[in-house]
Motif scaffolding. Structure first.
Motif, PDB file in Angstrom:
ATOM      1  N   ASN A 171       0.828  -1.200   0.000  1.00  0.00           N
ATOM      2  CA  ASN A 171       0.000   0.000   0.000  1.00  0.00           C
ATOM      3  C   ASN A 171       0.866   1.255   0.000  1.00  0.00           C
ATOM      4  O   ASN A 171       1.866   1.330   0.730  1.00  0.00           O
ATOM      5  N   VAL A 172       0.479   2.217  -0.822  1.00  0.00           N
ATOM      6  CA  VAL A 172       1.183   3.496  -0.899  1.00  0.00           C
ATOM      7  C   VAL A 172       0.175   4.603  -0.614  1.00  0.00           C
ATOM      8  O   VAL A 172      -0.853   4.709  -1.293  1.00  0.00           O
ATOM      9  N   LEU A 173       0.449   5.408   0.404  1.00  0.00           N
ATOM     10  CA  LEU A 173      -0.445   6.504   0.794  1.00  0.00           C
ATOM     11  C   LEU A 173       0.285   7.835   0.615  1.00  0.00           C
ATOM     12  O   LEU A 173       1.373   8.024   1.158  1.00  0.00           O
ATOM     13  N   GLU A 174      -0.336   8.757  -0.134  1.00  0.00           N
ATOM     14  CA  GLU A 174       0.236  10.076  -0.358  1.00  0.00           C
ATOM     15  C   GLU A 174      -0.802  11.141  -0.014  1.00  0.00           C
ATOM     16  O   GLU A 174      -1.966  11.029  -0.419  1.00  0.00           O
ATOM     17  N   PRO A 175      -0.414  12.169   0.720  1.00  0.00           N
ATOM     18  CA  PRO A 175      -1.360  13.246   1.057  1.00  0.00           C
ATOM     19  C   PRO A 175      -2.012  13.816  -0.199  1.00  0.00           C
ATOM     20  O   PRO A 175      -1.349  13.989  -1.227  1.00  0.00           O
ATOM     21  N   ASP A 176      -3.312  14.092  -0.132  1.00  0.00           N
ATOM     22  CA  ASP A 176      -4.055  14.548  -1.308  1.00  0.00           C
ATOM     23  C   ASP A 176      -5.123  15.545  -0.876  1.00  0.00           C
ATOM     24  O   ASP A 176      -5.897  15.274   0.031  1.00  0.00           O
ATOM     25  N   ASN A 177      -5.141  16.671  -1.554  1.00  0.00           N
ATOM     26  CA  ASN A 177      -6.124  17.712  -1.235  1.00  0.00           C
ATOM     27  C   ASN A 177      -7.329  17.697  -2.165  1.00  0.00           C
ATOM     28  O   ASN A 177      -8.172  18.598  -2.099  1.00  0.00           O
ATOM     29  N   ASN A 178      -7.414  16.701  -3.047  1.00  0.00           N
ATOM     30  CA  ASN A 178      -8.515  16.667  -4.009  1.00  0.00           C
ATOM     31  C   ASN A 178      -9.860  16.368  -3.343  1.00  0.00           C
ATOM     32  O   ASN A 178     -10.901  16.801  -3.817  1.00  0.00           O
ATOM     33  N   ILE A 179      -9.815  15.602  -2.266  1.00  0.00           N
ATOM     34  CA  ILE A 179     -11.053  15.318  -1.532  1.00  0.00           C
ATOM     35  C   ILE A 179     -11.279  16.396  -0.479  1.00  0.00           C
ATOM     36  O   ILE A 179     -10.362  16.765   0.255  1.00  0.00           O
ATOM     37  N   ILE A 180     -12.498  16.890  -0.435  1.00  0.00           N
ATOM     38  CA  ILE A 180     -12.867  17.936   0.521  1.00  0.00           C
ATOM     39  C   ILE A 180     -13.435  17.289   1.781  1.00  0.00           C
ATOM     40  O   ILE A 180     -14.344  16.455   1.712  1.00  0.00           O
ATOM     41  N   ILE A 181     -12.905  17.688   2.936  1.00  0.00           N
ATOM     42  CA  ILE A 181     -13.356  17.173   4.229  1.00  0.00           C
ATOM     43  C   ILE A 181     -13.950  18.321   5.035  1.00  0.00           C
ATOM     44  O   ILE A 181     -13.345  19.387   5.169  1.00  0.00           O
ATOM     45  N   ASN A 182     -15.117  18.091   5.603  1.00  0.00           N
ATOM     46  CA  ASN A 182     -15.746  19.117   6.435  1.00  0.00           C
ATOM     47  C   ASN A 182     -16.508  18.453   7.589  1.00  0.00           C
ATOM     48  O   ASN A 182     -17.446  17.683   7.347  1.00  0.00           O
ATOM     49  N   PRO A 183     -16.066  18.690   8.847  1.00  0.00           N
ATOM     50  CA  PRO A 183     -14.924  19.523   9.264  1.00  0.00           C
ATOM     51  C   PRO A 183     -13.624  18.716   9.291  1.00  0.00           C
ATOM     52  O   PRO A 183     -13.655  17.492   9.395  1.00  0.00           O
ATOM     53  N   LYS A 184     -12.489  19.412   9.220  1.00  0.00           N
ATOM     54  CA  LYS A 184     -11.189  18.753   9.306  1.00  0.00           C
ATOM     55  C   LYS A 184     -10.739  18.584  10.752  1.00  0.00           C
ATOM     56  O   LYS A 184      -9.941  17.697  11.053  1.00  0.00           O
ATOM     57  N   ASN A 185     -11.218  19.459  11.617  1.00  0.00           N
ATOM     58  CA  ASN A 185     -10.907  19.388  13.047  1.00  0.00           C
ATOM     59  C   ASN A 185     -12.207  19.580  13.824  1.00  0.00           C
ATOM     60  O   ASN A 185     -13.036  20.420  13.458  1.00  0.00           O
ATOM     61  N   PHE A 186     -12.364  18.808  14.887  1.00  0.00           N
ATOM     62  CA  PHE A 186     -13.594  18.948  15.671  1.00  0.00           C
ATOM     63  C   PHE A 186     -13.418  18.341  17.060  1.00  0.00           C
ATOM     64  O   PHE A 186     -12.493  17.563  17.309  1.00  0.00           O
ATOM     65  N   ILE A 187     -14.324  18.724  17.924  1.00  0.00           N
ATOM     66  CA  ILE A 187     -14.380  18.171  19.276  1.00  0.00           C
ATOM     67  C   ILE A 187     -15.597  17.249  19.344  1.00  0.00           C
ATOM     68  O   ILE A 187     -16.720  17.680  19.045  1.00  0.00           O
ATOM     69  N   LEU A 188     -15.380  16.005  19.734  1.00  0.00           N
ATOM     70  CA  LEU A 188     -16.475  15.057  19.924  1.00  0.00           C
ATOM     71  C   LEU A 188     -16.865  15.063  21.397  1.00  0.00           C
ATOM     72  O   LEU A 188     -16.104  14.602  22.254  1.00  0.00           O
ATOM     73  N   GLN A 189     -18.039  15.592  21.668  1.00  0.00           N
ATOM     74  CA  GLN A 189     -18.503  15.686  23.047  1.00  0.00           C
ATOM     75  C   GLN A 189     -18.994  14.325  23.545  1.00  0.00           C
ATOM     76  O   GLN A 189     -19.374  13.461  22.746  1.00  0.00           O
ATOM     77  N   PRO A 190     -18.965  14.086  24.852  1.00  0.00           N
ATOM     78  CA  PRO A 190     -19.407  12.801  25.407  1.00  0.00           C
ATOM     79  C   PRO A 190     -20.820  12.445  24.956  1.00  0.00           C
ATOM     80  O   PRO A 190     -21.734  13.265  25.027  1.00  0.00           O
ATOM     81  N   ASN A 191     -20.965  11.223  24.456  1.00  0.00           N
ATOM     82  CA  ASN A 191     -22.261  10.673  24.044  1.00  0.00           C
ATOM     83  C   ASN A 191     -22.956  11.513  22.969  1.00  0.00           C
ATOM     84  O   ASN A 191     -24.190  11.577  22.908  1.00  0.00           O
ATOM     85  N   LYS A 192     -22.150  12.136  22.116  1.00  0.00           N
ATOM     86  CA  LYS A 192     -22.668  12.909  20.993  1.00  0.00           C
ATOM     87  C   LYS A 192     -22.134  12.334  19.687  1.00  0.00           C
ATOM     88  O   LYS A 192     -21.258  11.485  19.665  1.00  0.00           O
ATOM     89  N   ARG A 193     -22.695  12.837  18.576  1.00  0.00           N
ATOM     90  CA  ARG A 193     -22.259  12.410  17.251  1.00  0.00           C
ATOM     91  C   ARG A 193     -21.665  13.578  16.484  1.00  0.00           C
ATOM     92  O   ARG A 193     -22.031  14.725  16.713  1.00  0.00           O
ATOM     93  N   GLN A 194     -20.756  13.232  15.560  1.00  0.00           N
ATOM     94  CA  GLN A 194     -20.196  14.231  14.665  1.00  0.00           C
ATOM     95  C   GLN A 194     -20.221  13.688  13.241  1.00  0.00           C
ATOM     96  O   GLN A 194     -19.619  12.654  12.949  1.00  0.00           O
TER      97      GLN A 194
END
Length: 234
Positions: free
Chosen positions: A70-93
């Motif tokens: 397997n070869v993994l290379e960083p790629d910005n073609n896919i859009i992620i939202n959110p990229k950073n987040f806080i997962l609160q106890p017993n919650k969903r994100q």
């Protein structure tokens, strides 16, 4: 003396649906035609937790080399939202995964392409004496039309070679080689992906296949309702 134990749970091929109080769904993502379906969604959920967790999401283009690695290379073609987040106890994100229209238009969906979405828990700052398990999920994203399973086998340098002839991946769950009496002479329960038009190698160790034309290979995949059995040729 203060000490801190941090354990990073990582797998490049598979991930558990739930680990250390956090679950993820789905564990695989599919976008058949990015011009029509530009995105999909995955969900991280805190299960019976009492503390919040901080996560960061990264994207890697996923290919395999001639050795089946397997070869993994960083790629910005896919859009992620959110990229950073806080997962609160017993919650969903919810995390949206997709393409911009301009990027979607450049993709060749005749041959499936693959990416990896890596969700890392960020190292906590605080009590230096605590024992903390850092959660890591490594999830595949497949883009393109799903093809039927098309494989063949050969033996090279005492290795069984699985050739994926299809335009999409094969997820192997079990494999075994049978002799003319249907006796199992080799077996593997290693779960692995073989990407479109790629190969996977199995070390036959001390298995002596004197005449490979006398043997059959039995293959099980995640999409097979029953095992596929075929002749093994040199």
């Amino acid at each position: 003396m203060k000490s801190k134990l941090l354990v990073l749970m990582t797998s490049l091929l598979f991930t558990f649906n739930i680990f250390a109080g956090v679950s993820v769904s789905p564990v695989q993502m599919f976008i058949e035609n990015p011009n029509k379906q530009k995105s999909t969604t995955l969900t991280l959920e805190s299960v019976d937790e009492t503390e919040k967790r901080v996560f960061e999401v990264k994207v890697f283009k996923w290919t395999q080399n001639a050795q089946g690695e397997n070869v993994l290379e960083p790629d910005n073609n896919i859009i992620i939202n959110p990229k950073n987040f806080i997962l609160q106890p017993n919650k969903r994100q919810a995390i949206r995964v997709g393409f911009t229209p301009s990027i979607a238009a450049t993709l060749n969906t005749k041959t499936e392409e693959a990416w990896r979405i890596v969700i890392d828990e960020i190292t906590p700052i605080g009590n230096q004496t605590m024992v903390k398990f850092l959660v890591n999920f490594n999830l595949p994203v497949f883009v393109g039309k799903k093809d039927d399973v098309k494989v063949n086998f050969e033996v090279q340098n005492n290795k069984l070679v699985l050739n994926n002839l299809a335009n999409s991946h094969v997820q192997v769950t079990k494999l075994k080689i049978l002799d003319e009496q249907k006796k199992v002479v080799f077996s593997s329960e290693t779960m692995a992906y073989v990407l479109a038009k790629q190969k996977m190698f199995y070390d036959l160790d001390n298995v002596d296949l004197t005449n490979v034309k006398k043997y059959n290979v039995v293959l099980e995949t995640n999409n097979s309702k029953k095992a596929i059995e075929m002749k093994l040729f040199s």
